[in-house]
Design an enzyme around this catalytic site. Structure first.
Site, PDB file in Angstrom:
ATOM      1  N   ASN A  13       0.885  -1.160   0.000  1.00 57.61           N
ATOM      2  CA  ASN A  13       0.000   0.000   0.000  1.00 57.61           C
ATOM      3  C   ASN A  13       0.923   1.210   0.000  1.00 57.61           C
ATOM      4  O   ASN A  13       1.525   1.531   1.020  1.00 57.61           O
ATOM      5  CB  ASN A  13      -0.895  -0.014   1.253  1.00 57.61           C
ATOM      6  CG  ASN A  13      -1.688   1.277   1.396  1.00 57.61           C
ATOM      7  OD1 ASN A  13      -1.764   2.076   0.457  1.00 57.61           O
ATOM      8  ND2 ASN A  13      -2.263   1.499   2.561  1.00 57.61           N
ATOM      9  N   LYS A  15       0.308   4.317  -0.284  1.00 56.52           N
ATOM     10  CA  LYS A  15      -0.210   5.549   0.330  1.00 56.52           C
ATOM     11  C   LYS A  15       0.088   6.746  -0.593  1.00 56.52           C
ATOM     12  O   LYS A  15       0.054   6.574  -1.802  1.00 56.52           O
ATOM     13  CB  LYS A  15       0.365   5.710   1.743  1.00 56.52           C
ATOM     14  CG  LYS A  15       0.184   4.419   2.563  1.00 56.52           C
ATOM     15  CD  LYS A  15       0.468   4.562   4.020  1.00 56.52           C
ATOM     16  CE  LYS A  15       0.227   3.214   4.716  1.00 56.52           C
ATOM     17  NZ  LYS A  15       0.410   3.276   6.159  1.00 56.52           N
ATOM     18  N   HIS A  98      -9.119   1.779   4.910  1.00 60.62           N
ATOM     19  CA  HIS A  98      -7.831   1.892   5.591  1.00 60.62           C
ATOM     20  C   HIS A  98      -7.975   2.841   6.780  1.00 60.62           C
ATOM     21  O   HIS A  98      -8.718   3.817   6.715  1.00 60.62           O
ATOM     22  CB  HIS A  98      -6.752   2.400   4.626  1.00 60.62           C
ATOM     23  CG  HIS A  98      -5.380   2.273   5.207  1.00 60.62           C
ATOM     24  ND1 HIS A  98      -4.862   3.225   6.060  1.00 60.62           N
ATOM     25  CD2 HIS A  98      -4.450   1.294   5.106  1.00 60.62           C
ATOM     26  CE1 HIS A  98      -3.653   2.821   6.449  1.00 60.62           C
ATOM     27  NE2 HIS A  98      -3.387   1.658   5.885  1.00 60.62           N
ATOM     28  N   GLU A 100      -6.190   5.114   7.836  1.00 58.62           N
ATOM     29  CA  GLU A 100      -5.902   6.531   7.542  1.00 58.62           C
ATOM     30  C   GLU A 100      -7.113   7.204   6.913  1.00 58.62           C
ATOM     31  O   GLU A 100      -7.371   8.379   7.142  1.00 58.62           O
ATOM     32  CB  GLU A 100      -4.658   6.631   6.636  1.00 58.62           C
ATOM     33  CG  GLU A 100      -3.387   6.358   7.438  1.00 58.62           C
ATOM     34  CD  GLU A 100      -2.289   5.657   6.673  1.00 58.62           C
ATOM     35  OE1 GLU A 100      -2.295   5.691   5.424  1.00 58.62           O
ATOM     36  OE2 GLU A 100      -1.416   5.045   7.328  1.00 58.62           O
ATOM     37  N   GLU A 170      -5.195  -4.591  10.470  1.00 60.63           N
ATOM     38  CA  GLU A 170      -4.154  -3.595  10.698  1.00 60.63           C
ATOM     39  C   GLU A 170      -4.411  -2.872  12.020  1.00 60.63           C
ATOM     40  O   GLU A 170      -5.192  -1.904  12.058  1.00 60.63           O
ATOM     41  CB  GLU A 170      -4.143  -2.575   9.553  1.00 60.63           C
ATOM     42  CG  GLU A 170      -3.856  -3.181   8.198  1.00 60.63           C
ATOM     43  CD  GLU A 170      -3.215  -2.173   7.263  1.00 60.63           C
ATOM     44  OE1 GLU A 170      -2.222  -2.544   6.618  1.00 60.63           O
ATOM     45  OE2 GLU A 170      -3.680  -1.025   7.180  1.00 60.63           O
ATOM     46  N   GLY A 176       2.963   2.374  10.673  1.00 60.04           N
ATOM     47  CA  GLY A 176       3.952   3.436  10.501  1.00 60.04           C
ATOM     48  C   GLY A 176       4.654   3.823  11.791  1.00 60.04           C
ATOM     49  O   GLY A 176       5.300   4.866  11.873  1.00 60.04           O
ATOM     50  N   SER A 216       3.715  -2.128  10.164  1.00 58.59           N
ATOM     51  CA  SER A 216       5.156  -2.266  10.352  1.00 58.59           C
ATOM     52  C   SER A 216       5.677  -3.663  10.017  1.00 58.59           C
ATOM     53  O   SER A 216       6.642  -4.143  10.612  1.00 58.59           O
ATOM     54  CB  SER A 216       5.571  -1.859  11.774  1.00 58.59           C
ATOM     55  OG  SER A 216       5.214  -0.514  12.024  1.00 58.59           O
ATOM     56  N   GLY A 237       3.104  -1.133   4.145  1.00 57.37           N
ATOM     57  CA  GLY A 237       3.244   0.291   3.842  1.00 57.37           C
ATOM     58  C   GLY A 237       4.691   0.623   3.523  1.00 57.37           C
ATOM     59  O   GLY A 237       5.180   0.382   2.421  1.00 57.37           O
ATOM     60  N   GLY A 238       5.391   1.158   4.511  1.00 62.20           N
ATOM     61  CA  GLY A 238       6.763   1.645   4.312  1.00 62.20           C
ATOM     62  C   GLY A 238       7.685   0.690   3.566  1.00 62.20           C
ATOM     63  O   GLY A 238       8.379   1.099   2.621  1.00 62.20           O
TER      64      GLY A 238
HETATM   65  P1  13P Z   1       3.394   0.371   7.538  1.00 60.67           P
HETATM   66  O1  13P Z   1       3.843  -0.932   6.958  1.00 60.67           O
HETATM   67  O2  13P Z   1       4.166   1.542   7.031  1.00 60.67           O
HETATM   68  O3  13P Z   1       3.302   0.322   9.036  1.00 60.67           O
HETATM   69  O4  13P Z   1       1.900   0.593   7.017  1.00 60.67           O
HETATM   70  C1  13P Z   1       0.986  -0.432   7.127  1.00 60.67           C
HETATM   71  C2  13P Z   1      -0.221  -0.054   6.383  1.00 60.67           C
HETATM   72  O5  13P Z   1      -0.938   0.859   6.750  1.00 60.67           O
HETATM   73  C3  13P Z   1      -0.536  -0.794   5.172  1.00 60.67           C
HETATM   74  O6  13P Z   1      -1.807  -0.486   4.710  1.00 60.67           O
END
Ligand code: 13P
Length: 255
Positions: A13, A15, A98, A100, A170, A176, A216, A237-238
Site C-alpha cells: 500500500n 499511500k 484503511h 488513515e 491492521e 507506521g 510495520s 506500507g513503508g
Molecule cells: P506500515 O507498513 O508503514 O506500518 O503501514 C501499514 C499499512 O498501513 C498498510 O496499509
C-alpha cells in the site's frame, strides 16, 4: 481448509508516495526480484500512478490495485474515482477502509460497506481493512471493535462475493510506528476474524478467505508473522517502497 490451500497475498500500500515516473522505476526494480514468487503480489498505488504501474507490470506476476474508490457509478462527487474508472484502466484490487481514511477522511463502517459492495459489483477485489486503536486495545475491547467492523463492513456481501474479498487486519497502533504486533497478537485477531466469518457465513466460506496482517511488517519480521495459521499475507506500507525489502517479504510468503 488449511492455510496452504488459501491464497497467500502480499500487497504493497504505497499511500501518498511516488510520482508516475517513480512508480515505474520502483516496479521495474521489484519485478525481476519477485518473478519466481509462490504467492500473489499486488501493488496498490495512487490513482495517478495506475497507468504507469500497469504499463510497468504488464506481462509480470505483479497485480495492480487502487487505494480507494467511491460507491456511486458517476456524478457530482468532486475529487472521487469510480469503480468503473478503475476497471477500465485495468486495476484489479482496491484497498478500502484503511485506518488513515477512517482517521483523517471521515470514513465510517457504513461508507466502507458501500464502497465494498460497489467494488464487488464492478468486479474489483476489495482489500477491506479493519483494526483497533491503541486505546481500544488498552480498554480490552479489540474483539468488540473488530467484530463490529467485520459485521458492518461486510453487510449484505454474499457468500459468493466473499470469495473476492481480502481482509487486512491492521492494528492502528502498529501502522507506521515501527511497533509491530507480535506474531501471537496478529494470529489471535486474525483467528478471531475468521471465527466471525464462520458466524456470518459458514466454515468453508471462512476458511477460504485470505486474511492479511498489516502494520510495520518488514523483511525482518515477515517470516514469523506469516508462519501463523491465520496470517495469510501482508499489507505493507513503508517496506513496500523499498524493492529489496518488499521482495524479501514476498519470499517469506512463498515458503
Ligand atoms: P506500515 O507498513 O508503514 O506500518 O503501514 C501499514 C499499512 O498501513 C498498510 O496499509
Amino acid at each position: 481448509m488449511d492455510k496452504a490451500k488459501r491464497k497467500a497475498i502480499i500487497a504493497g500500500n504505497w499511500k501518498m508516495n511516488k510520482t508516475p515516473s517513480e512508480a515505474k522505476a520502483l516496479l521495474s526494480e521489484i519485478a525481476p526480484l519477485v518473478r519466481d514468487a509462490d504467492c500473489e503480489i499486488i501493488a496498490c498505488v495512487p490513482y495517478v500512478d495506475l497507468a504507469a504501474a500497469l504499463e510497468a507490470t504488464a506481462g509480470t506476476n505483479i497485480k495492480i490495485g487502487a487505494e480507494n474508490c467511491h460507491w456511486a457509478e458517476s456524478g457530482a462527487f468532486t475529487g472521487e474515482i469510480s469503480t468503473g474508472m478503475l476497471r477500465e484502466i485495468g486495476a484489479e484490487y482496491v484497498v478500502l477502509g484503511h485506518s488513515e481514511r477512517r482517521q483523517y477522511f471521515g470514513e465510517t463502517d457504513e461508507t466502507v460497506n458501500k464502497r465494498t459492495k460497489a467494488a464487488l459489483a464492478a468486479g474489483l477485489k476489495p482489500i477491506v481493512c479493519v483494526g483497533e486503536l491503541l486505546w481500544e486495545r488498552e480498554c480490552n475491547i479489540t474483539e468488540e471493535v473488530i467484530a463490529r467492523q467485520i459485521k458492518l463492513d461486510l453487510w449484505r456481501v454474499s457468500e459468493e462475493e466473499l470469495k473476492n474479498v481480502v481482509i487486512a487486519y491492521e492494528p492502528v497502533w502498529a501502522i507506521g510506528t515501527g511497533k509491530t504486533a507480535t506474531a501471537d497478537q496478529a494470529e489471535e485477531v486474525c483467528a478471531f476474524i475468521r471465527a466471525q466469518l464462520v458466524k456470518l457465513y459458514n466454515q468453508s466460506a471462512a476458511d477460504a478467505v485470505t486474511i492479511q496482517y498489516g502494520g510495520s511488517m518488514n523483511d525482518g519480521n515477515a517470516d514469523e508473522l506469516l508462519s501463523k495459521t491465520n496470517v495469510d499475507g501482508g499489507l505493507i506500507g513503508g517496506a513496500s517502497l523499498v524493492a529489496t525489502k518488499f521482495a524479501a517479504i514476498v519470499k517469506a510468503a512463498s515458503k
